[in-house]
Design a protein around this motif. Structure first.
Motif, short mmCIF file in Angstrom:
data_model
loop_
_atom_site.label_atom_id
_atom_site.label_comp_id
_atom_site.label_asym_id
_atom_site.label_seq_id
_atom_site.Cartn_x
_atom_site.Cartn_y
_atom_site.Cartn_z
N MET A 17 -41.95 -20.93 21.06
CA MET A 17 -41.24 -20.09 20.10
C MET A 17 -40.13 -19.30 20.80
N ALA A 18 -40.46 -18.66 21.89
CA ALA A 18 -39.47 -17.87 22.63
C ALA A 18 -38.40 -18.78 23.25
N TRP A 19 -38.85 -19.88 23.85
CA TRP A 19 -37.93 -20.81 24.52
C TRP A 19 -36.92 -21.39 23.53
N TYR A 20 -37.41 -21.91 22.39
CA TYR A 20 -36.51 -22.53 21.42
C TYR A 20 -35.55 -21.51 20.82
N ALA A 21 -35.99 -20.28 20.61
CA ALA A 21 -35.10 -19.24 20.11
C ALA A 21 -33.98 -18.98 21.11
N ASP A 22 -34.32 -18.84 22.37
CA ASP A 22 -33.30 -18.57 23.40
C ASP A 22 -32.38 -19.75 23.64
N MET A 23 -32.90 -20.96 23.51
CA MET A 23 -32.11 -22.17 23.74
C MET A 23 -31.35 -22.61 22.48
N ARG A 24 -31.55 -21.85 21.37
CA ARG A 24 -30.91 -22.14 20.08
C ARG A 24 -31.29 -23.53 19.57
N GLU A 25 -32.53 -23.91 19.79
CA GLU A 25 -33.05 -25.19 19.31
C GLU A 25 -33.77 -24.93 17.99
N TRP A 26 -32.96 -24.71 16.95
CA TRP A 26 -33.46 -24.22 15.67
C TRP A 26 -34.37 -25.23 14.98
N GLU A 27 -34.05 -26.51 15.06
CA GLU A 27 -34.90 -27.52 14.41
C GLU A 27 -36.29 -27.56 15.05
N LYS A 28 -36.33 -27.53 16.38
CA LYS A 28 -37.62 -27.52 17.07
C LYS A 28 -38.38 -26.24 16.76
N LEU A 29 -37.67 -25.12 16.66
CA LEU A 29 -38.31 -23.85 16.34
C LEU A 29 -38.93 -23.91 14.94
N THR A 30 -38.21 -24.48 13.99
CA THR A 30 -38.72 -24.60 12.62
C THR A 30 -40.03 -25.36 12.59
N GLU A 31 -40.16 -26.40 13.42
CA GLU A 31 -41.36 -27.22 13.45
C GLU A 31 -42.60 -26.44 13.92
N LEU A 32 -42.40 -25.31 14.59
CA LEU A 32 -43.53 -24.52 15.09
C LEU A 32 -44.16 -23.65 14.01
N PHE A 33 -43.43 -23.40 12.93
CA PHE A 33 -43.89 -22.46 11.92
C PHE A 33 -44.59 -23.14 10.75
N ALA A 34 -45.58 -22.44 10.20
CA ALA A 34 -46.26 -22.87 8.99
C ALA A 34 -45.31 -22.74 7.80
N ASP A 35 -45.71 -23.28 6.68
CA ASP A 35 -44.90 -23.17 5.46
C ASP A 35 -44.71 -21.72 5.06
N GLU A 36 -45.72 -20.88 5.33
CA GLU A 36 -45.66 -19.46 4.98
C GLU A 36 -45.99 -18.64 6.22
N VAL A 37 -45.11 -17.68 6.53
CA VAL A 37 -45.25 -16.88 7.74
C VAL A 37 -45.17 -15.40 7.38
N ARG A 38 -46.14 -14.65 7.86
CA ARG A 38 -46.09 -13.19 7.72
C ARG A 38 -45.35 -12.66 8.94
N LEU A 39 -44.24 -11.98 8.70
CA LEU A 39 -43.37 -11.48 9.76
C LEU A 39 -43.36 -9.96 9.70
N ASP A 40 -43.83 -9.33 10.77
CA ASP A 40 -43.91 -7.87 10.80
C ASP A 40 -43.09 -7.34 11.97
N TYR A 41 -41.89 -6.91 11.65
CA TYR A 41 -41.00 -6.28 12.63
C TYR A 41 -40.78 -4.81 12.26
N THR A 42 -41.79 -4.21 11.61
CA THR A 42 -41.65 -2.83 11.14
C THR A 42 -41.49 -1.84 12.28
N SER A 43 -41.94 -2.17 13.48
CA SER A 43 -41.75 -1.24 14.59
C SER A 43 -40.27 -1.15 14.98
#
Length: 154
Positions: A17-43
């Motif tokens: 997840m971190a590697w693909y984000a930094d390498m801008r490999e968006w298609e590969k990053l998408t494949e890591l995620f479930a259809d539904e993701v709870r994202l908590d960046y409230t901090s």
């Protein structure tokens, strides 16, 4: 009891997840995620956690992260708990973001903790939750504001 291989595979998914984000490999990053993701960046942003599709998560991340010249998300001190077909990986992170700036410096660094929920599928682990807790930040936080403006078309 989970196997070492199960824990290692879950950690590998989080590292990718971190590697693909930094390498801008968006298609590969998408494949890591479930259809539904709870994202908590409230901090970082306040507000409430969001539930998005995996594609929406990647679209949001790619918009903001692509505005930076470079990013580096380092994960370490992993703890992986696997219970059957679910896992929770906790990791410390340091994320450095770089962008030319006329004032305040060209770097913004965050450090903290990720809690990443995963579910096992036929093809491997998928991320269904990302909770980021910032412990400290340093540098020019306005770089994030500028990146968000660029992502929004500004």
């Amino acid at each position: 009891m989970s196997s070492v291989a199960d824990r290692q595979d879950a950690i590998e998914t989080c590292t990718r997840m971190a590697w693909y984000a930094d390498m801008r490999e968006w298609e590969k990053l998408t494949e890591l995620f479930a259809d539904e993701v709870r994202l908590d960046y409230t901090s970082q942003h306040g507000g409430e956690p969001l539930t998005l599709s995996g594609k929406e998560v990647v679209d949001a991340w790619s918009g903001v992260l692509s505005a930076f010249t470079t990013t580096q998300h380092l994960l370490g001190s992993f703890l992986a708990d696997v219970d059957g077909d679910t896992a929770v990986v906790t990791a410390m992170f340091q994320a450095t973001h770089s962008m030319p700036s006329n004032s305040g410096g060209s770097l913004w660094t965050l450090s903290g903790r990720y809690r990443i929920g995963l579910a096992r599928t036929r093809t491997g682990w998928e991320i269904n939750e990302v909770v980021m807790t910032i412990l400290w930040a340093d540098g020019n936080q306005q770089l994030y504001t500028r990146a968000a403006e660029i992502a929004a078309g500004g």
